[in-house]
Design a protein around this motif. Sequence first.
Motif, PDB file in Angstrom:
ATOM      1  N   VAL A  25       0.842  -1.202   0.000  1.00  0.00           N
ATOM      2  CA  VAL A  25       0.000   0.000   0.000  1.00  0.00           C
ATOM      3  C   VAL A  25       0.875   1.250   0.000  1.00  0.00           C
ATOM      4  N   LYS A  26       1.939   1.212   0.789  1.00  0.00           N
ATOM      5  CA  LYS A  26       2.865   2.347   0.846  1.00  0.00           C
ATOM      6  C   LYS A  26       3.479   2.600  -0.534  1.00  0.00           C
ATOM      7  N   ARG A  27       3.914   1.513  -1.208  1.00  0.00           N
ATOM      8  CA  ARG A  27       4.531   1.639  -2.527  1.00  0.00           C
ATOM      9  C   ARG A  27       3.533   2.199  -3.538  1.00  0.00           C
ATOM     10  N   PHE A  28       2.302   1.705  -3.507  1.00  0.00           N
ATOM     11  CA  PHE A  28       1.264   2.175  -4.435  1.00  0.00           C
ATOM     12  C   PHE A  28       0.972   3.658  -4.216  1.00  0.00           C
ATOM     13  N   ALA A  29       0.830   4.076  -2.946  1.00  0.00           N
ATOM     14  CA  ALA A  29       0.504   5.474  -2.627  1.00  0.00           C
ATOM     15  C   ALA A  29       1.640   6.413  -3.048  1.00  0.00           C
ATOM     16  N   PHE A  30       2.877   5.992  -2.827  1.00  0.00           N
ATOM     17  CA  PHE A  30       4.041   6.806  -3.221  1.00  0.00           C
ATOM     18  C   PHE A  30       4.076   6.984  -4.735  1.00  0.00           C
ATOM     19  N   ASN A  31       3.922   5.882  -5.477  1.00  0.00           N
ATOM     20  CA  ASN A  31       3.956   5.941  -6.944  1.00  0.00           C
ATOM     21  C   ASN A  31       2.794   6.757  -7.500  1.00  0.00           C
ATOM     22  N   TRP A  32       1.611   6.611  -6.880  1.00  0.00           N
ATOM     23  CA  TRP A  32       0.423   7.352  -7.326  1.00  0.00           C
ATOM     24  C   TRP A  32       0.644   8.855  -7.142  1.00  0.00           C
ATOM     25  N   ALA A  33       1.161   9.254  -5.968  1.00  0.00           N
ATOM     26  CA  ALA A  33       1.393  10.686  -5.683  1.00  0.00           C
ATOM     27  C   ALA A  33       2.442  11.270  -6.624  1.00  0.00           C
ATOM     28  N   GLU A  71      -7.750  -1.876   3.708  1.00  0.00           N
ATOM     29  CA  GLU A  71      -7.442  -2.987   4.612  1.00  0.00           C
ATOM     30  C   GLU A  71      -6.250  -2.692   5.524  1.00  0.00           C
ATOM     31  N   THR A  72      -5.506  -1.638   5.246  1.00  0.00           N
ATOM     32  CA  THR A  72      -4.368  -1.261   6.086  1.00  0.00           C
ATOM     33  C   THR A  72      -4.647   0.084   6.766  1.00  0.00           C
ATOM     34  N   SER A  73      -3.767   0.443   7.688  1.00  0.00           N
ATOM     35  CA  SER A  73      -3.923   1.700   8.424  1.00  0.00           C
ATOM     36  C   SER A  73      -3.860   2.900   7.476  1.00  0.00           C
ATOM     37  N   ASN A  74      -4.694   3.894   7.739  1.00  0.00           N
ATOM     38  CA  ASN A  74      -4.755   5.102   6.923  1.00  0.00           C
ATOM     39  C   ASN A  74      -3.434   5.880   6.952  1.00  0.00           C
ATOM     40  N   ASN A  75      -2.704   5.770   8.081  1.00  0.00           N
ATOM     41  CA  ASN A  75      -1.450   6.515   8.244  1.00  0.00           C
ATOM     42  C   ASN A  75      -0.345   6.028   7.302  1.00  0.00           C
ATOM     43  N   VAL A  76      -0.423   4.770   6.863  1.00  0.00           N
ATOM     44  CA  VAL A  76       0.594   4.219   5.954  1.00  0.00           C
ATOM     45  C   VAL A  76       0.577   4.966   4.622  1.00  0.00           C
ATOM     46  N   SER A  77      -0.623   5.105   4.032  1.00  0.00           N
ATOM     47  CA  SER A  77      -0.746   5.790   2.737  1.00  0.00           C
ATOM     48  C   SER A  77      -0.537   7.301   2.877  1.00  0.00           C
ATOM     49  N   LYS A  78      -0.993   7.878   3.997  1.00  0.00           N
ATOM     50  CA  LYS A  78      -0.817   9.320   4.221  1.00  0.00           C
ATOM     51  C   LYS A  78       0.666   9.703   4.250  1.00  0.00           C
ATOM     52  N   LYS A  82       3.092  11.969   1.703  1.00  0.00           N
ATOM     53  CA  LYS A  82       3.912  13.061   2.242  1.00  0.00           C
ATOM     54  C   LYS A  82       5.382  12.879   1.841  1.00  0.00           C
ATOM     55  N   ASP A  83       5.879  11.637   1.903  1.00  0.00           N
ATOM     56  CA  ASP A  83       7.262  11.338   1.509  1.00  0.00           C
ATOM     57  C   ASP A  83       7.505  11.660   0.037  1.00  0.00           C
ATOM     58  N   ALA A  84       6.514  11.330  -0.813  1.00  0.00           N
ATOM     59  CA  ALA A  84       6.626  11.600  -2.248  1.00  0.00           C
ATOM     60  C   ALA A  84       6.691  13.107  -2.521  1.00  0.00           C
ATOM     61  N   CYS A  85       5.884  13.867  -1.796  1.00  0.00           N
ATOM     62  CA  CYS A  85       5.870  15.326  -1.970  1.00  0.00           C
ATOM     63  C   CYS A  85       7.181  15.954  -1.493  1.00  0.00           C
ATOM     64  N   ILE A  86       7.716  15.446  -0.382  1.00  0.00           N
ATOM     65  CA  ILE A  86       8.993  15.957   0.138  1.00  0.00           C
ATOM     66  C   ILE A  86      10.118  15.666  -0.867  1.00  0.00           C
ATOM     67  N   ALA A  87      10.123  14.444  -1.410  1.00  0.00           N
ATOM     68  CA  ALA A  87      11.147  14.063  -2.397  1.00  0.00           C
ATOM     69  C   ALA A  87      11.045  14.920  -3.658  1.00  0.00           C
ATOM     70  N   TYR A  88       9.807  15.229  -4.075  1.00  0.00           N
ATOM     71  CA  TYR A  88       9.562  16.049  -5.264  1.00  0.00           C
ATOM     72  C   TYR A  88      10.051  17.487  -5.038  1.00  0.00           C
ATOM     73  N   LYS A  89       9.786  18.023  -3.848  1.00  0.00           N
ATOM     74  CA  LYS A  89      10.236  19.384  -3.504  1.00  0.00           C
ATOM     75  C   LYS A  89      11.758  19.471  -3.472  1.00  0.00           C
TER      76      LYS A  89
END
Length: 399
Positions: A25-33, A71-78, A82-89
């Motif tokens: 889920v973390k990998r999917f959310a990072f790639n999506w962002a 199915e996983t905690s909301n904080n994982v994707s959140k 945030k990590d993707a946005c920081i890396a982009y900045k």
Amino acid sequence: MIKGVKVMLIPKNKQNTLMFQSAGVKRFAFNWALAREQENYKNGGKFISDNDLRKEFTQLKKIDEYKWLNETSNNVSKQAIKDACIAYKRFFKGQAKFPKFKSKKKSEPKFYQDNIKIQFTETHVKFEGFSSSTKKNKQKLNWIKLAETNRIPFGKDAKYVNPRCSHNGLNWFISVGVEFSNNTSVPVNENIGIDLGIKDLAICSDNITYKNINKTKKVRKLEKRKKRLQRQVSRKYDNLKENKVSIKGEKPKKTKNIIKLERIIKTVQHKLNGIRDNYTQQTTSEIIRREPSHISIEDLNVSGMMKNKHLAKAIQQQSFYEFRRQLEYKSSWNNIELRIIDRWYPSSKTCHDCGYIKKDLNLSDREWICPDCGIIHDRDMNASLNIRDCDKYKIYKIA
């Protein structure tokens, strides 16, 4: 003061599955962002804040196709967004390269846990999102056993920063920053100079030598076993290419025996890394416990040293950079000044007693006689004494 602690986890089968699911889920959310930021930039739009992306991601999870994200905690994707946005900045500020999309095969599985909801005991850590049931037998699913007891402080006063779970190919680990009270005492014992080498790891000016752990029987035995296993895998790959004709552009699939052998190689390498890391930690901690007023160490050109093909492997195994890194943060914790000596200072060639420089000293000369004062010097001990007394020549900088 925040100290980082990393401990291995011992999850059960179902917990192991849920942890890999969280990493997915973390990998999917990072790639999506990251894809959304790229798409928006190409269309001439401005940077999308992580807050807006999180709201958009919440709407995405309501679609039937993406319901598995709930199915996983909301904080994982959140946190992944945030990590993707920081890396982009950081890329646009010129602080880092452009962030890469996370690959399922190549990227290390990892995910975030909420620093407020996470709980620790002597032997276990509680994760959120594994089981939402209030029943005791279901709640057990949230508690994962720690491989080491009493490593991470727990209780009402304990404060945690940025808890992350990661998988190294064999085991799961949890790393977390823990707040500790600052150390105010200032050490006043004798200064220590450290000369790093290949024959011995560290030669200290107070006449204590730390031997090379890679020369021990245990490490040599493991290295020999790793070589043998690597040859077996190499032969199996060669046989696979000869016996099975694959379609153009496609690699022949690994056999079960190859997968099994590669896992054993990972296990052996994990043991070797553990032995070396543990020895480096013990050595640096022992030096710090002697409470010197300052420690002096050379600024080694490790990348240049690695160009010597005869010594490259031995230098790599000694982990000189890791040794220095550990000394730096442990010295700062204990108010000890760490001095980094100029790399061009001839510490081995300079006589500690009279200051004569023997320019024709070779690497093979372990002992030498000073032509000026006639004293017999042990190469490494003489270097450590010169490094200790670096304040005479003002050839250092403070780390």
